[in-house]
Design a protein around this motif. Structure first.
Motif, PDB file in Angstrom:
ATOM      1  N   LEU A   1       0.830  -1.208   0.000  1.00  0.00           N
ATOM      2  CA  LEU A   1       0.000   0.000   0.000  1.00  0.00           C
ATOM      3  C   LEU A   1       0.866   1.260   0.000  1.00  0.00           C
ATOM      4  O   LEU A   1       0.542   2.249  -0.674  1.00  0.00           O
ATOM      5  CB  LEU A   1      -0.929  -0.009   1.211  1.00  0.00           C
ATOM      6  N   PHE A   2       1.971   1.216   0.755  1.00  0.00           N
ATOM      7  CA  PHE A   2       2.884   2.359   0.762  1.00  0.00           C
ATOM      8  C   PHE A   2       3.547   2.535  -0.593  1.00  0.00           C
ATOM      9  O   PHE A   2       3.794   3.674  -1.031  1.00  0.00           O
ATOM     10  CB  PHE A   2       3.938   2.186   1.860  1.00  0.00           C
ATOM     11  N   LEU A   3       3.869   1.430  -1.270  1.00  0.00           N
ATOM     12  CA  LEU A   3       4.462   1.516  -2.602  1.00  0.00           C
ATOM     13  C   LEU A   3       3.488   2.154  -3.584  1.00  0.00           C
ATOM     14  O   LEU A   3       3.874   3.009  -4.402  1.00  0.00           O
ATOM     15  CB  LEU A   3       4.864   0.125  -3.076  1.00  0.00           C
ATOM     16  N   ILE A   4       2.218   1.750  -3.500  1.00  0.00           N
ATOM     17  CA  ILE A   4       1.204   2.340  -4.378  1.00  0.00           C
ATOM     18  C   ILE A   4       1.096   3.838  -4.128  1.00  0.00           C
ATOM     19  O   ILE A   4       1.039   4.646  -5.072  1.00  0.00           O
ATOM     20  CB  ILE A   4      -0.154   1.654  -4.158  1.00  0.00           C
ATOM     21  N   GLU A   5       1.082   4.239  -2.847  1.00  0.00           N
ATOM     22  CA  GLU A   5       0.981   5.657  -2.522  1.00  0.00           C
ATOM     23  C   GLU A   5       2.217   6.413  -2.986  1.00  0.00           C
ATOM     24  O   GLU A   5       2.118   7.553  -3.501  1.00  0.00           O
ATOM     25  CB  GLU A   5       0.796   5.825  -1.012  1.00  0.00           C
ATOM     26  N   ALA A   6       3.398   5.806  -2.837  1.00  0.00           N
ATOM     27  CA  ALA A   6       4.633   6.454  -3.279  1.00  0.00           C
ATOM     28  C   ALA A   6       4.641   6.650  -4.792  1.00  0.00           C
ATOM     29  O   ALA A   6       5.064   7.705  -5.290  1.00  0.00           O
ATOM     30  CB  ALA A   6       5.844   5.625  -2.848  1.00  0.00           C
TER      31      ALA A   6
ATOM     32  N   HIS B   1      -5.105   5.863  -0.995  1.00  0.00           N
ATOM     33  CA  HIS B   1      -5.297   6.729   0.160  1.00  0.00           C
ATOM     34  C   HIS B   1      -5.079   8.179  -0.242  1.00  0.00           C
ATOM     35  O   HIS B   1      -4.397   8.462  -1.246  1.00  0.00           O
ATOM     36  CB  HIS B   1      -4.361   6.332   1.300  1.00  0.00           C
ATOM     37  N   ALA B   2      -5.661   9.086   0.542  1.00  0.00           N
ATOM     38  CA  ALA B   2      -5.570  10.504   0.213  1.00  0.00           C
ATOM     39  C   ALA B   2      -4.141  11.015   0.345  1.00  0.00           C
ATOM     40  O   ALA B   2      -3.708  11.859  -0.436  1.00  0.00           O
ATOM     41  CB  ALA B   2      -6.507  11.300   1.115  1.00  0.00           C
ATOM     42  N   ASP B   3      -3.404  10.523   1.340  1.00  0.00           N
ATOM     43  CA  ASP B   3      -2.013  10.914   1.553  1.00  0.00           C
ATOM     44  C   ASP B   3      -1.372   9.901   2.491  1.00  0.00           C
ATOM     45  O   ASP B   3      -2.017   8.938   2.931  1.00  0.00           O
ATOM     46  CB  ASP B   3      -1.908  12.337   2.120  1.00  0.00           C
ATOM     47  N   PHE B   4      -0.106  10.124   2.827  1.00  0.00           N
ATOM     48  CA  PHE B   4       0.599   9.181   3.692  1.00  0.00           C
ATOM     49  C   PHE B   4       0.047   9.181   5.113  1.00  0.00           C
ATOM     50  O   PHE B   4       0.038   8.141   5.775  1.00  0.00           O
ATOM     51  CB  PHE B   4       2.102   9.486   3.699  1.00  0.00           C
ATOM     52  N   ASN B   5      -0.409  10.329   5.599  1.00  0.00           N
ATOM     53  CA  ASN B   5      -0.996  10.363   6.939  1.00  0.00           C
ATOM     54  C   ASN B   5      -2.245   9.488   7.014  1.00  0.00           C
ATOM     55  O   ASN B   5      -2.482   8.794   8.010  1.00  0.00           O
ATOM     56  CB  ASN B   5      -1.341  11.803   7.328  1.00  0.00           C
ATOM     57  N   HIS B   6      -3.043   9.533   5.956  1.00  0.00           N
ATOM     58  CA  HIS B   6      -4.232   8.685   5.872  1.00  0.00           C
ATOM     59  C   HIS B   6      -3.831   7.210   5.919  1.00  0.00           C
ATOM     60  O   HIS B   6      -4.448   6.401   6.614  1.00  0.00           O
ATOM     61  CB  HIS B   6      -4.984   9.009   4.574  1.00  0.00           C
ATOM     62  N   LEU B   7      -2.791   6.860   5.189  1.00  0.00           N
ATOM     63  CA  LEU B   7      -2.323   5.478   5.146  1.00  0.00           C
ATOM     64  C   LEU B   7      -1.729   5.050   6.481  1.00  0.00           C
ATOM     65  O   LEU B   7      -1.969   3.933   6.950  1.00  0.00           O
ATOM     66  CB  LEU B   7      -1.295   5.313   4.029  1.00  0.00           C
TER      67      LEU B   7
END
Length: 220
Positions: free
Chosen positions: A38-43, A76-82
């Motif tokens: 999920l972090f990779l997708i957000e990045a 996710h909207a941003d990293f804080n959301h994640l």
């Protein structure tokens, strides 16, 4: 040698067995592996400026936003959301996955569909909804329901733990003016309850005792 009924080996659904702890450990490792994805997708979304949240999220009442039912839990909207979703996703997902991979996958699919379609039908058409919180509330619904429908002391213990840690989050299913999709939370919880009932573990009855000796002939 492992004897039948001993606390080692045996049933992975029985608390205290080696198989139970092994299943719980594997589930924890698997859920810990999901979050980096999920972090990779957000990045990638941020790095490529792809605006996936805006283009692949749920847009209520609009056909072009219907595909977000399947994609939105991974965005996710941003990293804080994640960050805010990561720990409850790992913890609750571990307990759900430990009960069996097939049950976990089917239950997750039901939660995604019920939560996503609920948002699409009832959400504001001027909003775009993303995030794994619907799935998290779905896992909460599974754990809260499983202890009742499966009548397991282990599941009742999980319910108590989950209630102490996340019971206060049930307020998230109520309407609010904040930028939070309470519809996703509510329908996710309902999807989890439904999944816990439909995919419940059936209780196997004890085998009938073998008859010995000559059969009894009834007298007329």
């Amino acid at each position: 040698m492992t004897w039948r009924g001993s606390p080692t080996g045996g049933d992975p659904h029985r608390f205290g067995t080696e198989a139970f702890y092994a299943s719980l450990g594997r589930a924890f490792v698997a859920m810990c592996a999901v979050v980096p994805v999920l972090f990779l997708i957000e990045a990638l979304d941020v790095g490529l400026d792809a605006n996936l949240a805006g283009t692949a999220g749920i847009i209520p009442h609009r056909i072009q936003g219907l595909d977000g039912v399947l994609f939105s839990p991974f965005l996710h909207a941003d990293f804080n959301h994640l960050y805010s979703n990561s720990i409850p996703l790992i913890l609750l997902g571990t307990f759900v996955l430990a009960a069996g991979t097939r049950r976990f996958l089917w239950s997750t699919l039901v939660i995604i569909l019920v939560s996503g379609l609920g948002v699409w039908f009832t959400g504001s058409p001027n909003s775009v909804v993303v995030g794994a919180s619907g799935v998290i509330f779905g896992y909460l619904g599974i754990l809260l329901t499983r202890g009742i429908v499966e009548r397991s002391w282990w599941n009742f213990g999980v319910v108590l733990l989950v209630g102490l840690l996340y019971g206060w989050q049930l307020i998230g299913i109520l309407p609010t003016d904040e930028r939070v999709s309470w519809q996703g939370h509510l329908f996710g919880l309902l999807g989890g309850i439904a999944a816990a009932i439909v995919f419940r573990r059936r209780r196997v009855g004890l085998p009938a005792p073998e008859q010995t000796g000559s059969p009894t002939v009834p007298l007329g």
